[in-house]
Design an enzyme around this catalytic site. Structure first.
Site, PDB file in Angstrom:
ATOM      1  N   ASP A  53      -5.510   8.422  -7.161  1.00 51.03           N
ATOM      2  CA  ASP A  53      -5.924   9.321  -6.074  1.00 51.03           C
ATOM      3  C   ASP A  53      -4.816  10.350  -5.851  1.00 51.03           C
ATOM      4  OD1 ASP A  53      -6.369  10.582  -3.625  1.00 51.03           O
ATOM      5  OD2 ASP A  53      -7.134   8.774  -2.644  1.00 51.03           O
TER       6      ASP A  53
ATOM      7  N   ASP B 196      -9.211  14.226  -4.412  1.00 53.86           N
ATOM      8  CA  ASP B 196      -8.757  12.894  -4.795  1.00 53.86           C
ATOM      9  C   ASP B 196      -8.710  12.758  -6.324  1.00 53.86           C
ATOM     10  OD1 ASP B 196      -9.074  10.255  -5.669  1.00 53.86           O
ATOM     11  OD2 ASP B 196     -10.286   9.624  -3.982  1.00 53.86           O
TER      12      ASP B 196
ATOM     13  N   HIS C 270      -6.408  16.028   1.279  1.00 51.96           N
ATOM     14  CA  HIS C 270      -5.944  15.955  -0.111  1.00 51.96           C
ATOM     15  C   HIS C 270      -5.200  17.215  -0.529  1.00 51.96           C
ATOM     16  CE1 HIS C 270      -8.635  12.438  -0.381  1.00 51.96           C
ATOM     17  NE2 HIS C 270      -7.747  12.036  -1.282  1.00 51.96           N
TER      18      HIS C 270
ATOM     19  N   CYS D 299      -3.774  12.060  -3.440  1.00 55.26           N
ATOM     20  CA  CYS D 299      -2.934  12.067  -2.244  1.00 55.26           C
ATOM     21  C   CYS D 299      -1.715  11.166  -2.422  1.00 55.26           C
ATOM     22  CB  CYS D 299      -3.732  11.667  -1.001  1.00 55.26           C
ATOM     23  SG  CYS D 299      -4.122   9.917  -0.868  1.00 55.26           S
ATOM     24  N   TYR D 300      -1.812  10.175  -3.308  1.00 50.95           N
ATOM     25  CA  TYR D 300      -0.644   9.308  -3.536  1.00 50.95           C
ATOM     26  C   TYR D 300       0.443  10.006  -4.334  1.00 50.95           C
ATOM     27  CZ  TYR D 300      -3.347   5.658  -1.422  1.00 50.95           C
ATOM     28  OH  TYR D 300      -4.072   4.939  -0.525  1.00 50.95           O
TER      29      TYR D 300
ATOM     30  N   ASP E 128     -10.751  18.425   0.206  1.00 49.77           N
ATOM     31  CA  ASP E 128     -10.621  18.444   1.670  1.00 49.77           C
ATOM     32  C   ASP E 128      -9.187  18.817   2.027  1.00 49.77           C
ATOM     33  OD1 ASP E 128      -8.977  16.074   1.672  1.00 49.77           O
ATOM     34  OD2 ASP E 128     -10.795  14.892   1.414  1.00 49.77           O
TER      35      ASP E 128
ATOM     36  N   ARG F 119      -2.779   1.122  -4.462  1.00 46.22           N
ATOM     37  CA  ARG F 119      -2.555  -0.325  -4.482  1.00 46.22           C
ATOM     38  C   ARG F 119      -2.854  -0.837  -5.882  1.00 46.22           C
ATOM     39  NH1 ARG F 119      -6.550  -2.800  -0.371  1.00 46.22           N
ATOM     40  NH2 ARG F 119      -7.468  -0.739  -0.067  1.00 46.22           N
TER      41      ARG F 119
ATOM     42  N   HIS G 262       0.846  -1.185   0.000  1.00 50.37           N
ATOM     43  CA  HIS G 262       0.000   0.000   0.000  1.00 50.37           C
ATOM     44  C   HIS G 262       0.887   1.243   0.000  1.00 50.37           C
ATOM     45  CE1 HIS G 262      -2.356   3.138   1.992  1.00 50.37           C
ATOM     46  NE2 HIS G 262      -3.454   2.461   1.705  1.00 50.37           N
TER      47      HIS G 262
ATOM     48  N   LYS H  65      -6.308  -0.309  -8.055  1.00 44.80           N
ATOM     49  CA  LYS H  65      -7.214   0.652  -7.440  1.00 44.80           C
ATOM     50  C   LYS H  65      -7.197   1.918  -8.301  1.00 44.80           C
ATOM     51  CE  LYS H  65      -8.207   0.879  -3.229  1.00 44.80           C
ATOM     52  NZ  LYS H  65      -9.470   0.828  -2.463  1.00 44.80           N
TER      53      LYS H  65
END
Lengths: 704, 476
Positions: B290, B405, B415, B292-293, B412, B284, B242, B287
């Site tokens: 996003d 995201d 993020h 934030c990654y 938010d 991951r 992850h 998935k």
């Protein structure tokens, strides 16, 4: 433009939120009062429950619940009253369930449930049912999967049963990588324990290949199955660590020369070596990085050589103690001064005697190498090495060689006896058949559609096939897929440009392997140096120039090379060259080497005399852009030998070129070319002349 | 399963791809002037969104009641990355609030009166360092103990430093209390044991200069047991690799100087294939992308760029050779610091680990890993397409004030923080030296508008604030 416009909440909604928030605030302050005063009454518990149901992240309240449970279980009326205990714990389970409904990514809630369960009160069925509900709602939730692994361990649910669950999940949605992942975890356990029905490993893996194939064929664009397939492939090609080659090679007759003249001219470039000190390097090359190569794990039999006095060093600077190649020196005495003397050398590596790979696999097969070394009579007149002309790398300096020199058994480095004394014969029949099947299926799939990850997998499968074949008997060795693999990578470069460099590196490795493992092709790349009056070098040169190589590999097949031309490629690193201990002349001009540190592997080459690093990009970039997928990117040990007090240089000079200093201080070069690099100015030349006392030629000019 | 059909997962994936492609197609269809307008980092709007969040949060945020120091960190860090700072009033309020979260026995809780927690301790410490003022740094444990008067005659420290010393002792004790016999850490008393806890504990200890052998003992083993066959790192043994945990595990391993125990080539294989066709990262396998990654995975790639063969130890030494005097005067901070620079890397790199060494000397090896690390030269190109990542963050995650995201999701603070941190990582991934600005060609969009501040990749703290903190804590 940026997605949906945000909807402002209505007045009513805002009011509702505000009321909710103020309720929560009052709950919080009530709760904290109870908590700090250690009050665990029904009323207090209700407050904490309400708080957690609206905010499951409130971990302090979860701890309060734990304290409350402990407290209440210790109440006098709770003594051994099963019902009472059960009711308390059930209450907790209920609360967790409600909290998870609110937020099933709450660490605190899941953790609380684990805590309650370890008290021993819950039915397995109920837990699994609850999990099924949550996992249906979010099949990738890793909290749920972690909890599942926790429950199954706690309740001793057999792995076989869990494996069925992953099967169901995958049937439900084969894109669910979490299910595939758990499958790999479960199968690893089962295979390791050789559980009933899960041995032999071969059958299980064959079934798994079939299983994943359904997913791959249903939608080849989906990643999950492919990554599981990668795990299977790993299980299939993971073999015991093997000794894959050596220098001198098994069965050769080697001549050691003191003065560079090899008597008659029928010497072979592969089996003649000049040495001033009657020493001979002995190199062992393994399929993986191994540790603990020493006189107690490797036995060397030869008259006049005491095996347990041999010192083995690893040919890697990463300081981990693991290396693919290991080196020792055999010393031959001078007692037979008047006639040539032949020595028989036998090297034995026993099976699983303390030799371990970095992945923990032990050395699988006993190996045995045997060769003869002819040491000529001692000549009094030594050739003065300093009186030599410079070497020219120009095309005219080379001519094609006479084919007679090529001894087939030496080009074939796998000519290695693996004695199978007490063990059953290890064959890789299942592995090869399996890979062959997978290759066929992959081809079938690609015949109907163009799929990036399918192509990559096929390329990897074909490589794995060729590697496996090379470990088996010699007869099949001609079957190789290099051309097809190269084609696949060429396609991938076009289809997936963001990973271009990755594919280019893979291509380079395949191309090298193609050339080196094929005798005819190899011959085309061999040249003879025209000037036979230069006795310093073995005048037999391997020319791998102009091949667009971005990386070098197949080093196990190149241990014999003494003169190597890698000019006009795309090399950014010389990693791998450190194993070529016989190398005396190296040309890496016109490549993409970005800094002196890219020459790091050369520090281990003690016989290197001639080096051409001209026309690279040393000093041109602020960033050293060497490739990233190196077997060991962490070499922190290379500075160990740094002893400033021994340095005669001025600090400032060294500080400016500390990289150059670190590389060249250990080399004994006679000829060096650095011209055509951003860094090559008079200052660095002066430093190099100081650093290399034996240097005669710098950038083509005599410097002494 | 036999029939050819599309799973829900793939449907979702295709939908995201369609949305992103729509945005990119539009972007490339308009003239360059308009492009740079769309690409622009909307500093003012972000700043507004962030400061509003710090002043007053809507009632919807009540679920974050146990994570309030996190909100502080996300907002303060984002503001700092934009090159802005909060006014004195907000700064005071933040300091006061965080002080009230501090537990009397060390560590910070999610809110006043709650239990201390490792994650919120990390967030609180990083927030205070980000605020950076002496007041912020010294706010930490404000007990005006009489003992400081006893100490004053013997030491030339200011009272602030004594506060900090005591505070750090307490924090150290808290960290030790969270340590599990297995070597890992628990998030809080009786809490969950995972890689997150290891990272937050080690990060806090490292930046406050209180790392010791007892703290790091066994941490490496625990993290190692979480690396999966894919190459990434999971939250706990047996779980799936992850992005967030991989960052935590890798950063912690670097900070305790055990990173070479990980299978790094595999880790690289894993992380490079996490950047998707959209330009952003997924967390991951299989998935959705996003924003934030951009930080979690981007920083993993950024850290790996500095794990290299280079004989960087000699950099430290060449400093030594250049320094004429060996002046060990204690009065001036700058001397102290210079001394520290030269010797710490010297001690750390030149002496190979020897068995039976004294604990004290072992500790010096890890004491300043965070500083030594950012001064390592980059050994390789970025392992991902850094421009493409910036494109995703600016075009798909950016909204009018804040980040999200992916298209279709709401903004938010979380993020916003990690998109901006990821943007910084991407912009600076070609710069060779800490402190030097990137070249214009490495910044997507208008350089003067879009360049954000640089971060320390191991702690995710703005670099200058990190230097300040290091100076502050290294002389205690």
């Amino acid at each position: 433009m940026h997605g949906r416009p945000r909807k402002a909440p209505t007045t009513e909604e805002q009011e509702a939120y505000a009321i909710k928030a103020s309720k929560l605030r009052s709950l919080q302050s009530q709760f904290l009062q109870f908590h700090h005063n250690k009050i665990y009454t029904k009323e207090a518990l209700d407050v904490s429950a309400k708080l957690l149901e609206s905010n499951p992240e409130y971990y302090t309240a979860w701890n309060y619940r734990k304290l409350a449970v402990q407290h209440n279980l210790n109440l006098p009326d709770g003594d051994n009253n099963e019902e009472f205990i059960k009711s308390i714990l059930d209450e907790e389970l209920k609360l967790v369930e409600n909290a998870l409904k609110k937020n099933f990514k709450s660490y605190g809630a899941w953790h609380h449930r684990k805590w309650v369960l370890s008290k021993g009160h819950s039915s397995t069925d109920k837990e699994l049912l609850l999990l099924a509900k949550f996992q249906k709602a979010d099949s990738r939730n890793f909290h749920a999967w972690n909890y599942r692994r926790f429950v199954t361990t706690l309740k001793n649910i057999p792995d076989e049963k869990e494996l069925e669950y992953t099967t169901d999940m995958i049937y439900d949605n084969f894109s669910n990588y979490s299910a595939w992942h758990n499958r790999s975890v479960l199968l690893s356990h089962l295979l390791k324990e050789k559980a009933k029905g899960y041995s032999p490993k071969d059958n299980v893996l064959t079934e798994e290949y079939e299983f994943v194939r359904h997913a791959l064929f249903t939608d080849p664009d989906d990643q999950s199955g492919w990554f599981y397939h990668l795990w299977l492939l790993d299980q299939t090609v993971k073999l015991d660590t093997l000794l894959v080659s050596s220098w001198p090679p098994h069965g050769c007759n080697l001549s050691l020369s003191m003065d560079g003249s090899f008597g008659d001219c029928s010497f072979s470039p592969f089996t003649s070596l000049q040495s001033n000190t009657r020493t001979l390097p002995l190199i062992l090359y393994f399929s993986e990085a191994v540790e603990n190569i020493c006189s107690s794990t490797v036995e060397v039999e030869c008259e006049n050589i005491v095996s347990n006095e041999l010192v083995w060093t690893s040919l890697s600077g990463d300081g981990t103690g693991f290396a693919q190649a290991w080196l020792t020196y055999l010393n031959f005495p001078e007692e037979h001064a008047h006639s040539e003397k032949a020595y028989q050398v036998k090297v034995n590596l026993a099976r699983s005697q303390g030799i371990f790979s970095s992945t923990g696999v032990h050395h699988g097969n006993s190996s045995h190498i045997e060769f003869t070394v002819s040491v000529p009579p001692y000549h009094s007149e030594h050739v003065d090495l300093k009186n030599e002309g410079k070497i020219s790398w120009s095309e005219e300096s080379f001519c094609t060689h006479d084919a007679q020199f090529l001894e087939s058994d030496l080009v074939n480095p796998f000519h290695l006896e693996r004695t199978k004394v007490d063990e059953k014969v290890v064959d890789y029949q299942w592995n090869i058949t399996t890979i062959n099947d997978e290759i066929a299926h992959c081809r079938e799939l690609l015949s109907t559609m163009n799929c990036k990850i399918g192509k990559l997998t096929l390329a990897r499968l074909l490589m794995a096939h060729d590697t496996l074949m090379s470990y088996t008997s010699t007869s099949h060795r001609n079957v190789s897929h290099h051309t097809e693999i190269l084609q696949l990578y060429d396609d991938l470069k076009k289809m997936d440009p963001p990973h271009l460099h990755y594919y280019q590196d893979e291509c380079s490795l395949v191309l090298l392997k193609q050339i080196i493992s094929n005798q005819e092709l190899l011959l085309k790349h061999c040249r003879k140096y025209r000037d036979p009056s230069s006795p310093r070098i073995n005048n037999f040169c391997l020319r791998l120039n102009n091949l667009s190589l971005s990386r070098i590999g197949s080093m196990e097949l190149l241990l014999w090379v003494q003169v190597l031309d890698l000019s006009s490629n795309q090399l950014k690193t010389l990693e791998g060259l450190e194993v070529m201990q016989l190398l005396s002349c190296l040309n890496v001009s016109h490549n993409k080497l970005c800094s002196f540190t890219a020459l790091e592997p050369l520090r281990l080459l003690r016989s290197l005399k001639v080096l051409d690093i001209s026309y690279n990009e040393i000093g041109a970039h602020s960033i050293d852009t060497r490739r990233y997928l190196c077997s060991s990117p962490l070499n922190h040990r290379s500075g160990d030998h740094w002893k400033p007090e021994e340095s005669e240089m001025h600090g400032a000079e060294v500080a400016d070129y500390w990289e150059a200093y670190a590389i060249f201080k250990d080399l004994n070069l006679i000829q060096l070319d650095v011209i055509g690099n951003a860094v090559s100015d008079e200052k660095i030349k002066l430093l190099l002349i100081k650093l290399l006392p034996s240097l005669k030629w710098l950038d083509g000019e005599s410097c002494r | 399963m036999e029939s050819r059909r599309v799973t829900k997962t793939l449907e979702d994936q295709r939908m995201v791809e369609r949305q992103v492609r729509g945005i990119y197609d539009y972007f490339y269809s308009i003239p360059p002037n308009s492009q740079s307008v769309i690409l622009e980092l909307q500093r003012d709007k972000h700043f507004d969104f962030l400061t509003r969040g710090l002043r007053k949060l809507g009632p919807l945020f009540s679920v974050l009641d146990a994570n309030r120091p996190w909100l502080c960190y996300w907002i303060l860090h984002s503001i700092t990355l934009l090159g802005e700072s909060v006014d004195a009033g907000l700064e005071n309020d933040s300091i006061d609030f965080l002080t009230r979260c501090q537990d009397k026995d060390g560590g910070y809780a999610g809110g006043p009166g709650q239990m201390p927690h490792l994650a919120t301790t990390y967030a609180a410490v990083n927030s205070l360092i980000t605020l950076g003022s002496p007041k912020a740094l010294s706010s930490i444990n404000r007990c005006t103990s009489y003992s400081m008067f006893l100490l004053v005659p013997y030491l030339s420290f200011t009272p602030v430093n004594i506060d900090l010393m005591m505070y750090r002792e307490k924090l150290h004790a808290f960290l030790l209390r969270m340590k599990d016999p297995s070597g890992g850490f628990r998030m809080h008393d009786g809490g969950e044991l995972d890689v997150r806890a290891c990272y937050t504990a080690i990060s806090v200890a490292s930046i406050l200069n209180i790392v010791d052998d007892e703290l790091i003992h066994g941490v490496g083993n625990f993290i190692l047991s979480c690396q999966t066959y894919e190459g990434g790192i999971a939250g706990e043994p047996g779980a799936e690799a992850h992005g967030g945990y991989t960052f935590c595990g890798l950063a912690a391993m670097i900070l305790i100087n055990e990173v070479n125990r990980l299978d790094l080539p595999r880790l690289i294989d894993w992380v490079v294939f996490r950047q998707g066709v959209e330009g952003g990262f997924q967390g991951r396998t299989n998935k959705l992308v996003d924003g934030c990654y951009s930080f979690w995975q981007g920083a993993v790639a950024f850290l790996i760029q500095r794990l290299n063969l280079v004989v960087h130890e000699q950099l430290g030494l060449s400093n030594d050779l250049g320094t004429e005097s060996d002046d060990s005067s204690e009065s001036e901070l700058s001397d102290e610091e210079e001394h520290l620079e030269g010797t710490s890397s010297h001690v750390q790199e030149i002496c190979p680990p020897q068995e039976g060494q004294e604990n004290a000397s072992d500790t010096t090896k890890i004491a300043d890993t965070g500083y030594e690390f950012i001064n390592r030269p980059i050994a390789m190109q970025p392992l991902y397409d850094s421009m493409y990542l910036q494109q995703y963050v600016l075009l798909c995650s950016q909204v009018d004030g804040g980040f999200r995201d992916k298209p279709g999701k709401g903004r938010d603070h979380y993020h916003t923080c990690y998109c901006l941190s990821g943007l910084s990582i991407a912009q600076y991934s070609w710069t060779d030296e800490a402190d030097s600005p990137p070249l214009p060609r490495d910044v997507f969009g208008l350089y003067s508008r879009n360049l954000v501040e640089q971060i320390h990749p191991l702690f995710n703290i703005e670099l200058d604030r990190y230097y300040e903190a290091r100076k502050y804590f290294s002389c205690l």
